[in-house]
Scaffold this active site. Structure first.
Site, PDB file in Angstrom:
ATOM      1  N   ASP A  75       0.796  -1.239   0.000  1.00  0.00           N
ATOM      2  CA  ASP A  75       0.000   0.000   0.000  1.00  0.00           C
ATOM      3  C   ASP A  75       0.823   1.281   0.000  1.00  0.00           C
ATOM      4  O   ASP A  75       0.319   2.338   0.396  1.00  0.00           O
ATOM      5  CB  ASP A  75      -0.933   0.030   1.226  1.00  0.00           C
ATOM      6  CG  ASP A  75      -1.984  -1.055   1.204  1.00  0.00           C
ATOM      7  OD1 ASP A  75      -2.041  -1.809   0.219  1.00  0.00           O
ATOM      8  OD2 ASP A  75      -2.748  -1.155   2.180  1.00  0.00           O
TER       9      ASP A  75
ATOM     10  N   GLU B 201      -7.220  -2.791  -3.969  1.00  0.00           N
ATOM     11  CA  GLU B 201      -8.483  -2.736  -3.240  1.00  0.00           C
ATOM     12  C   GLU B 201      -8.991  -1.324  -3.023  1.00  0.00           C
ATOM     13  O   GLU B 201     -10.058  -1.145  -2.477  1.00  0.00           O
ATOM     14  CB  GLU B 201      -8.369  -3.469  -1.897  1.00  0.00           C
ATOM     15  CG  GLU B 201      -7.698  -2.688  -0.783  1.00  0.00           C
ATOM     16  CD  GLU B 201      -6.190  -2.753  -0.811  1.00  0.00           C
ATOM     17  OE1 GLU B 201      -5.559  -2.343   0.173  1.00  0.00           O
ATOM     18  OE2 GLU B 201      -5.629  -3.217  -1.820  1.00  0.00           O
TER      19      GLU B 201
ATOM     20  N   GLU C  96      -7.814   5.671  -3.931  1.00  0.00           N
ATOM     21  CA  GLU C  96      -6.538   6.131  -3.388  1.00  0.00           C
ATOM     22  C   GLU C  96      -5.408   5.974  -4.403  1.00  0.00           C
ATOM     23  O   GLU C  96      -4.410   6.694  -4.352  1.00  0.00           O
ATOM     24  CB  GLU C  96      -6.235   5.398  -2.084  1.00  0.00           C
ATOM     25  CG  GLU C  96      -7.137   5.847  -0.950  1.00  0.00           C
ATOM     26  CD  GLU C  96      -6.918   5.094   0.352  1.00  0.00           C
ATOM     27  OE1 GLU C  96      -6.652   5.731   1.378  1.00  0.00           O
ATOM     28  OE2 GLU C  96      -7.019   3.849   0.337  1.00  0.00           O
TER      29      GLU C  96
END
Length: 744
Positions: A501, A578, A582
């Site tokens: 991430d 996911e 973002e």
């Protein structure tokens, strides 16, 4: 208008001085050979160097895995599979409409490219009377003096070399330390799976079993033999073989319904490809490119104001005078230029999660994005608007009241957290709030009060004084949080220490920095190096492969058109994404940091990434009724949820509540927002939500109904729990008003 190269280097120097260095990382680099350059951690082939090394690798449309002595064939070769749409698995209730998830079955080994010398058993004899165990002769323990044969397995191993953004070489070795026996150049979109043999005896196996194996009487060209392979599942594969040594051509015979083997050692290439139909035209297309194969790829791109192009170009080997056959995804086809479009073939194969792939006969592709979001700035923005937002005096008054309250909050308490992710979200929130005060409310005095506090909060990270400082680790080569080093937990802070991430985490910091630098240009010089370190570490990463500190495009995948969030974690369904929103935020942050810092190439790259991201999101993630890439019984979910390389699941990692899953005016079209709202949230259903997602959903509603969104955010009894930790009420009011929601 001058043309701008979108891939100019950001820098070549070491990371920011405040970020320390260490030589270790918790995850071993299994099987990676002599990779002095930074290792791409979030790429399609990562399963080959993680865990047991036998999970899947998806090149699209094919998937590959190392058999590692398993299955009915107990092969040690590399298995190749392709799954048609009617083989997909739906669940948990396959009759539901829509289904929650779908995936392609793993472990299907249609064709296995192996060699007789891989994973072999050898017989050893020994003199039992000469071996003593705890004072006893082994012959006494065995109650015999005869020599006993012992079977020993010589296990094959795999290694990787030349790890790049689009490609890698996978090597099979007869045993640890032996030179490569078979090399597989793996490249995204490759039309053939190619095995390069180095004096080993080819063995072709199948868990689906062979129905027939026939050599075609007329070779496609001199020195290239062709075979047709029909499996018991009725699928037809084509096999091509070409010798590259004086040993001569390979002699392949079917020895059983699960094995085709050569008569002796072979040096050369064997290629396989699935033929979706048995037409002469399909075969002739494969024939025209057989013998050549891709070994790597590079991306380049240029923009001129609102128009841009980017190109993928492949290096190749084998019969290199023949054009490559490479598979394009649906979003590629939409943006092909005229020349590339003319090279489309009739061959299409299903991918696992991105619709049909189309074979293109060409050594390069050129794609155009003709409406780059160059006019998008920090203010609320609508793609179709030709002018900026207008705010009435009444709207300014309401926004100002909300902002005055929010700017007095304790910024340090909300930003200096144990999590880089939540710290970054808070910094981005406060930066947006201060921008709103400065440019929309036009209160520079109040904005400056907030800006001083924000710069102080941001300096904690620039000086690396947060609770878990960043570190540059030289094993994989990248910047990570020290949280996992300290706690010993791999998933702390969403796995940041494991390269999970990063584009989500760093995007918020970069966005905040872009606003701070815009409001105070004198701040830039002292902080530029730290911010650029985050940019270099991540998906624009460094656009130059000459950077010795960071890999090219760690997370952003220029083939797939979006990022992959998963870092150095083994995964049965491959990498995943996911949070597409973002992902877009990171690209937007890159664009705005480039604009603020004066890096024209970075700004142009951000614009290009945003355009490509929107195209891929609208094809694979945000599902309008007209979508034809995802299965028809899944589209009513409206969003993908978690999109893996091999699976799509309408859920999140933190819960199944519908507001978590559904949660930019650029990517989310008005039609999509309307369909999603009517599917899940209209007729008062949104008001049953009582947490931060309620604010997110009403902000999303502003795209199609800014008046209702304004009424929600401006109500006198607005509740603070309706705001996510990264959200500002002042900004939501400015957003709704900017889209025309506030009364005049």
């Amino acid at each position: 208008m001058t043309s701008q190269d979108i891939f100019e280097p950001i820098g070549y120097g070491p990371p920011a001085a405040a970020i320390g260095s260490r030589p270790d990382h918790p995850v071993p680099r299994t099987g990676i050979n002599n990779q002095g350059a930074p290792i791409p951690t979030n790429k399609f082939y990562a399963n080959f160097f993680l865990g047991n090394q036998n999970q899947g690798c998806w090149t699209h449309p094919y998937s590959l895995s190392w058999s590692k002595g398993s299955g009915i064939t107990q092969s040690w070769g590399v298995s190749v599979s392709h799954i048609d749409s009617n083989q997909k698995v739906f669940g948990p209730d396959p009759n539901a409409s829509p289904v929650q998830y779908f995936f392609s079955p793993v472990g299907v080994r249609s064709v296995i490219l192996s060699a007789a010398e891989l994973g072999r058993w050898v017989d050893n004899s020994f003199d039992s009377s000469a071996i003593i165990i705890q004072g006893f002769h082994l012959s006494e323990l065995l109650e015999t003096k005869e020599a006993k044969p012992i079977k020993k397995l010589i296990s094959a191993t795999i290694t990787l070399d030349t790890l790049k953004a689009f490609s890698v070489n996978l090597n099979l070795h007869t045993q640890a330390g032996a030179p490569p026996g078979v090399t597989f150049p793996l490249v995204q979109g490759m039309g053939f799976v190619t095995a390069v043999y180095h004096s080993l005896t080819p063995r072709i196996e199948s868990s689906n079993l062979f129905r027939s194996f026939t050599q075609v009487s007329v070779d496609p060209r001199l020195g290239l033999a062709k075979y047709k392979v029909v499996l018991e599942d009725g699928k037809t594969w084509l096999l091509y073989a070409r010798s590259t040594s004086s040993q001569g051509s390979v002699d392949l015979k079917m020895s059983s319904n699960s094995c085709i083997q050569a008569s002796g050692a072979f040096t050369g290439i064997i290629q396989v490809a699935k033929c979706p139909d048995v037409s002469a035209l399909a075969e002739s297309t494969y024939d025209s490119s057989a013998g050549s194969y891709a070994t790597g790829a590079s991306v380049s791109g240029y923009s001129s104001y609102a128009s841009g192009t980017y190109s993928l170009k492949w290096t190749k080997a084998g019969m290199s005078l023949k054009p490559l056959l490479m598979f394009a995804l649906p979003h590629h086809l939409q943006s092909f230029d005229v020349t590339t479009s003319r090279r489309k073939s009739q061959i299409q194969l299903q991918t696992t999660t991105k619709g049909l792939a189309t074979a293109i006969v060409s050594d390069s592709w050129s794609m155009s994005e003709l409406d780059l979001p160059v006019t998008m700035g920090f203010a609320p923005w609508v793609p179709t608007s030709k002018s900026g937002p207008n705010y009435s005096a009444n709207a300014i008054k309401v926004i100002a009241e909300a902002a005055a309250s929010e700017v007095l909050q304790d910024m340090n308490a909300q930003t200096n957290l144990e999590s880089m992710y939540f710290s970054g979200k808070a910094l981005s929130k406060f930066a947006t709030m201060i921008y709103t005060i400065h440019d929309i409310v036009k209160d520079p005095g109040l904005a400056n009060i907030g800006l001083v506090k924000l710069k102080d909060a941001f300096s904690v990270f620039v000086n690396n004084k947060q609770r878990y400082p960043l570190v540059y680790e030289t094993a994989w080569k990248g910047v990570v949080s020290t949280a996992s080093y300290v706690t010993g937990e791999c998933c702390v802070d969403f796995g940041n220490s494991y390269y999970n991430d990063h584009h989500f985490h760093w995007g918020y910091f970069i966005h905040a920095a872009a606003i701070i630098g815009y409001l105070d240009p004198s701040w830039l010089d002292a902080n530029r190096d730290w911010v650029n370190t985050l940019v270099r570490d991540e998906k624009a990463a460094n656009p130059s492969e000459q950077d010795e500190y960071f890999p090219f495009s760690r997370s952003f995948d220029w083939y797939h058109g979006h990022s992959w969030a998963k870092g150095v974690f083994e995964s049965a369904d491959g990498k995943d994404e996911e949070s597409s929103s973002e992902d877009a935020l990171f690209a937007y942050a890159i664009k705005m940091w480039g604009k603020t810092s004066g890096d024209r190439s970075m700004e142009a790259r951000g614009n290009m990434m945003l355009s490509i991201l929107c195209r891929s999101m609208q094809n694979y993630f945000l599902l309008e009724t007209s979508n034809r890439n995802q299965p028809s019984n899944f589209i009513a979910n409206k969003v993908a949820g978690i999109l893996f390389e091999n699976k799509v699941d309408h859920t999140t990692y933190f819960g199944n509540a519908i507001q978590y899953i559904q949660g930019s005016t650029l990517a989310r079209t008005r039609n999509f927002v309307r369909e999603e709202w009517e599917r899940y949230f209209d007729k008062g259903r949104v008001d049953q939500i009582d947490d931060g997602f309620k604010g997110i959903l009403y902000a999303n509603l502003a795209i199609i109904d800014p008046v209702s969104a304004w009424k929600f955010f401006s109500q006198s009894n607005f509740q603070s729990q309706w705001l996510d930790g990264g959200a500002s009420r002042a900004w939501y009011l400015a957003f709704a008003a900017g889209l025309g929601g506030a009364p005049s």
